[in-house]
Write a protein that holds these residues in place. Structure first.
Motif, PDB file in Angstrom:
ATOM      1  N   UNK A 328       0.932  -1.282   0.160  1.00 37.52           N
ATOM      2  CA  UNK A 328       0.024   0.142   0.024  1.00 37.52           C
ATOM      3  C   UNK A 328       0.688   1.347   0.058  1.00 37.52           C
ATOM      4  N   UNK A 329       2.047   1.203   0.427  1.00 34.11           N
ATOM      5  CA  UNK A 329       2.943   2.320   0.314  1.00 34.11           C
ATOM      6  C   UNK A 329       3.257   2.857  -0.927  1.00 34.11           C
ATOM      7  N   UNK A 330       3.020   2.111  -1.854  1.00 30.59           N
ATOM      8  CA  UNK A 330       3.194   2.547  -3.352  1.00 30.59           C
ATOM      9  C   UNK A 330       2.158   3.627  -3.441  1.00 30.59           C
ATOM     10  N   UNK A 331       1.003   3.483  -2.904  1.00 36.69           N
ATOM     11  CA  UNK A 331      -0.196   4.447  -3.342  1.00 36.69           C
ATOM     12  C   UNK A 331      -0.411   5.478  -2.179  1.00 36.69           C
ATOM     13  N   UNK A 332       0.558   5.463  -1.207  1.00 31.38           N
ATOM     14  CA  UNK A 332       0.431   6.664  -0.104  1.00 31.38           C
ATOM     15  C   UNK A 332       1.287   7.615  -0.337  1.00 31.38           C
ATOM     16  N   UNK A 333       2.212   7.560  -1.482  1.00 30.26           N
ATOM     17  CA  UNK A 333       3.052   8.719  -1.947  1.00 30.26           C
ATOM     18  C   UNK A 333       3.730   9.603  -0.800  1.00 30.26           C
ATOM     19  N   UNK A 334       4.525   8.622  -0.058  1.00 31.57           N
ATOM     20  CA  UNK A 334       5.487   9.403   0.921  1.00 31.57           C
ATOM     21  C   UNK A 334       4.636   9.336   2.361  1.00 31.57           C
ATOM     22  N   UNK A 335       3.901   8.516   2.694  1.00 33.75           N
ATOM     23  CA  UNK A 335       3.341   8.314   3.699  1.00 33.75           C
ATOM     24  C   UNK A 335       3.840   7.286   4.635  1.00 33.75           C
ATOM     25  N   UNK A 336       5.100   6.556   4.069  1.00 38.48           N
ATOM     26  CA  UNK A 336       5.696   5.465   4.915  1.00 38.48           C
ATOM     27  C   UNK A 336       6.208   6.058   5.888  1.00 38.48           C
ATOM     28  N   UNK A 337       6.104   5.117   7.045  1.00 45.65           N
ATOM     29  CA  UNK A 337       6.675   5.433   8.643  1.00 45.65           C
ATOM     30  C   UNK A 337       8.258   5.516   8.509  1.00 45.65           C
ATOM     31  N   UNK A 338       8.871   4.875   7.311  1.00 45.57           N
ATOM     32  CA  UNK A 338      10.271   4.611   7.467  1.00 45.57           C
ATOM     33  C   UNK A 338      10.854   6.160   7.116  1.00 45.57           C
ATOM     34  N   UNK A 339      10.102   7.248   6.670  1.00 46.61           N
ATOM     35  CA  UNK A 339      10.355   8.382   6.207  1.00 46.61           C
ATOM     36  C   UNK A 339      10.213   9.539   7.524  1.00 46.61           C
ATOM     37  N   UNK A 340      11.305  10.077   7.838  1.00 50.90           N
ATOM     38  CA  UNK A 340      11.413  10.716   9.248  1.00 50.90           C
ATOM     39  C   UNK A 340      10.746  12.228   9.074  1.00 50.90           C
TER      40      UNK A 340
END
Length: 343
Positions: A328-340
């Protein structure tokens, strides 16, 4: 009869380099009644394939929405082909400010339920009762009016790297998400404020303006041709530029710079940056903002986990992806929790 791409993107890129011909990136849309979408789709593919047109085009019973790349020497022939279609004669073409011969590497003409996924039931309101179209000069005057509410009809990852001064920028992942949120937030100003909207090329505002008029907004305006046309007009007419940063575009370029302002940050280190990339791990492919330093350090990946996967032999990566759906990260466009430092 060829109705599909015979060449891969990599093979097409090589041919483009060998041809050495400039290509024009452009976009257009038109709401119209299309009776047989399959016949129309095939007609477009056959005609444009012969002209070496590349791009992503959506055809639906309600109209057409296209982003394309056309060889410069074939532009007049392409325009003639468009004009031969009654409802596309003299349709406005938004020509990109920053050209890239590899903005598209395949021709995809797809049949869709709608040309923009808006989630609306068009039978419940008059889609032709649209807002007032304004040019760049009129738009600049309107947004200086204290009785104007300026709304960005794009998604969070688009407005993050560029938007108009003072605009409301809904924190949404999709166009359909923004419609009800904006109506709720502005419900007390349906009669006493000017509702002024803008988007990339104008297509989202076409439907949104009619929807908001149906919902009771009295003074509805939309930027004709969107940010793309605005940028062209302010340059040609020497108008004041009210746009800050970059305009996100849906091709391999990912953006066009409208002003020198950098209003976003690298999602990994927080430094000023407005350069979108896709994670190098094909199983992730997350769209996010990454500076050159982090790209080098993280090997073009969004996380250490993706970096470790991307270091594996290609065949091993394919095995890991086998039978799994895209994250689903593909469609969240920068919403990943890995991005501080994500928005």
């Amino acid at each position: 009869m060829q109705l599909y791409n015979k060449l891969s993107a990599k093979e097409r890129a090589i041919l483009i380099d060998e041809a050495g011909t400039d290509r024009l990136t452009l976009s257009f849309y038109k709401y119209a009644h299309i009776g047989n979408t399959e016949i129309f789709r095939n007609y477009l593919f056959i005609g444009w394939n012969e002209l070496d047109v590349l791009g992503r085009i959506y055809v639906a019973k309600e109209g057409i929405n296209g982003q394309l790349s056309v060889p410069a020497p074939n532009f007049e022939a392409f325009k003639t082909h468009l004009d031969s279609i009654s409802f596309l004669k003299d349709v406005r073409l938004n020509i990109a400010r920053e050209q890239d011969s590899k903005s598209f590497l395949k021709l995809k003409v797809k049949i869709r339920h709608k040309i923009v996924a808006d989630g609306l039931n068009d039978d419940t309101f008059d889609v032709t009762n649209k807002g007032t179209h304004v040019n760049a000069s009129q738009f600049n005057e309107l947004i200086e009016d204290p009785n104007t509410v300026l709304v960005d009809m794009r998604n969070h990852y688009e407005s993050e790297i560029g938007h108009f001064e003072g605009a409301i920028t809904p924190d949404v992942d999709t166009f359909r998400d923004s419609l009800d949120i904006i109506e709720q937030d502005l419900k007390d100003h349906k009669e006493d404020k000017n509702l002024v909207m803008y988007c990339t090329g104008g297509i989202r505002c076409e439907k949104a303006s009619a929807y908001y008029k149906h919902k009771g907004f009295k003074n509805v305006f939309q930027l004709e041709g969107g940010i793309i046309e605005y940028a062209r007009q302010i340059e040609e007419q020497k108008l004041e530029n009210k746009f800050l940063g970059k305009n996100f575009v849906f091709d391999h370029r990912r953006s066009e710079r409208i002003s020198d302002d950098v209003i976003a940050n690298c999602h990994q280190c927080g430094k000023p940056c407005d350069h979108h990339v896709n994670c190098a791990n094909e199983a992730c492919h997350l769209l996010f903002i990454q500076c050159d330093e982090c790209a080098s350090k993280m090997e073009n990946c969004c996380s250490t986990e993706c970096m470790e996967v991307n270091r594996l032999p290609y065949e091993e990566q394919k095995m890991l992806r086998r039978g799994k759906k895209n994250s689903n990260k593909i469609f969240k466009k920068g919403r990943s929790e890995a991005l501080k430092y994500k928005k």
